[in-house]
Design an enzyme around this catalytic site. Structure first.
Site: not given
Length: 372
Positions: A234, A295
Site C-alpha cells: 500500500k 494499492k
C-alpha cells in the site's frame, strides 16, 4: 474438342470459380504500390476479425474477479460523495442490502465494507473499531444473515476511520505512529469482525507484523477459517483523496502540544520503491496472509506483476477512489468513453496479474460484461 487417332475427345475447360472469388475493394486513390514485403510472420493476421481476436485473448475478466467496496453510515438515506460521482454513503440497513443485492444479480458476489464513524465516537486510540455493536459489525452480521454464503464479506482493519487524528495507528504526542500498540488494537478489531461473521479481514494499516499477530489472534479465538487479505504493498499515494472525503478519515492537525503527521509516509510505502514490495510480500506470506493486495492499481501495474511473479498466493489490486474519479470526470467532460476506459483498466489489472480487483465500478462493469 481434340482428335486422338480417329476418336474425338471432349476436353473440359479449366474451372474459373470467378463467381465464388472474394473481390477486395480497391484502395483509395493516391495509395502507393509498394514492393511486396517478404514477411514470414504477420501478427496482424491474428487480429483481423472479432472471432479470431476473442479466440486468442490471453486475459479474461468476469464478475467473479470483482469486489465491490461500499461506504456505509448509521442513517437510512443515500448521501452522495461529492468527489466520487455515482458513489454514496449508504444506510447499513437500507442502501447496503439494496446495492449488494443488485451486484449479486450481476454476478458480483464479493463486497468490502468501509464505515463512516460518527465524529463523537472517534478517539485518539480508536476503541470504537472493536465495539461488538459497532457500525461495521452490525453491517457484517446483516449481510451474512440476509445472504449467507452467497456473498463473501471483506472488512477493513485499520484505526483511521475511528481515530480523531486520522491515522491508521495510534499517534504519540511527538508524532510517532506506535506500531506494536496499534497491532494490539488491530487484533481486537479483526476478532470482533470475525465474530460478526466476516469471511475475510483486510488489514490496510501497514504496521509491521500485523498479519502474523492477527492470524494468531483469530486462531486463538476459534476463527481459523477466517481469511486475511493483506494490503501488502500500500503506497503513500496522492490517489486516495476522494476516499478520505467519503469517510472523513484524512490526518488532522493536533491539539496544542500534540504533533500529528500531515501524511502517512512513515508507514505506507514510498512510490519510488519496488524492491521493498518483495520484502513486504515475503513477510506477509510467511505470517499467514491468504491474499495480498497492491494499492493503488493502475499506477502500480509493475508491482502487481512483481507480487504475481514472487508468490503463489492470490493477488488483489485496488482501483482506488482517485482512479475512479479521474475516469468519471473525463467521461463527464466528453473526453473519454467511460465504459471502454473502465473495462480496459480492469483488463489491464488482470493482465498484470491481479486475481481480484476492488472497484467502485464493479456493478456497472458486470452489467457491461453481460452486454459484450
Amino acid at each position: 474438342m481434340a482428335t486422338v487417332g480417329r476418336r474425338i475427345v471432349a476436353v473440359a475447360e479449366p474451372p474459373t470459380h470467378a463467381k465464388n472469388k472474394y473481390t477486395r475493394p480497391a484502395p483509395p486513390p493516391g495509395t502507393p504500390t509498394p514492393h511486396p514485403q517478404v514477411l514470414p510472420s504477420r501478427p496482424r493476421r491474428n487480429r483481423k476479425n472479432p472471432a479470431i481476436r476473442d479466440a486468442f485473448a490471453e486475459t479474461q475478466i468476469t464478475p467473479a474477479n470483482l469486489i465491490l467496496p461500499k461506504f456505509i453510515h448509521d442513517g437510512e438515506e443515500d448521501v452522495p460523495i461529492g468527489a466520487m460521482p455515482g458513489c454514496n454513503r449508504v444506510g447499513w440497513k437500507t442502501g447496503l442490502v439494496r446495492d449488494v443485492k443488485e451486484a449479486m444479480a450481476r454476478g458480483v458476489k464479493q463486497v468490502v465494507l468501509f464505515p463512516k464513524t460518527p465524529e463523537h465516537l472517534k478517539t485518539v486510540t480508536g476503541e470504537e473499531s472493536f465495539n461488538p455493536d459497532g457500525l461495521a459489525q452490525r453491517a457484517i452480521k446483516l449481510l451474512k444473515d440476509t445472504f449467507g454464503d452467497e456473498v463473501y464479506v471483506y472488512t477493513d482493519v485499520a484505526l483511521d476511520p475511528y481515530s480523531c487524528d486520522g491515522h491508521d495507528g495510534i499517534v504519540r504526542d511527538d508524532g510517532i505512529i506506535l506500531n506494536d500498540e496499534t497491532v494490539e488494537f488491530l487484533c481486537r478489531q479483526a476478532v470482533s469482525q470475525a465474530e460478526a461473521g466476516a469471511d475475510c479481514v483486510s488489514p490496510s494499516d501497514m504496521m509491521d507484523g500485523r498479519v502474523g499477530a492477527i492470524r494468531r489472534a483469530l486462531d486463538q479465538e476459534g476463527h481459523s477459517q477466517v481469511s486475511i487479505m493483506s494490503y501488502t504493498a500500500k503506497y503513500a499515494s496522492a490517489f486516495y483523496g476522494p476516499f478520505r472525503e467519503a469517510l472523513a478519515s484524512a490526518p488532522r492537525p493536533g491539539a496544542e502540544g500534540r504533533v500529528i503527521p500531515p501524511n502517512k509516509k512513515t508507514y505506507q510505502m514510498n512510490p519510488a520503491n519496488w524492491r521493498e514490495a518483495i520484502r513486504e510480500c515475503k513477510a506477509d506470506e510467511a505470517e499467514g496472509a491468504d491474499i495480498m493486495m497492491v494499492k493503488p492499481g493502475l499506477p502500480y501495474l509493475d508491482i502487481i506483476r512483481i507480487l504475481r511473479d514472487n508468490s503463489t498466493l492470490p493477488i488483489a489490486a485496488y482501483m482506488v477512489s482517485g482512479e475512479y474519479s479521474m475516469l468519471k470526470a473525463a467521461a463527464a467532460a466528453g473526453y473519454l468513453d467511460e465504459r471502454e476506459t473502465v473495462m480496459e483498466s480492469l483488463l489491464s489489472l488482470r493482465r498484470a496479474g491481479a486475481d481480484l480487483i476492488l472497484t467502485y465500478s464493479a456493478t456497472d462493469a458486470a452489467a457491461w460484461m453481460d452486454e459484450m
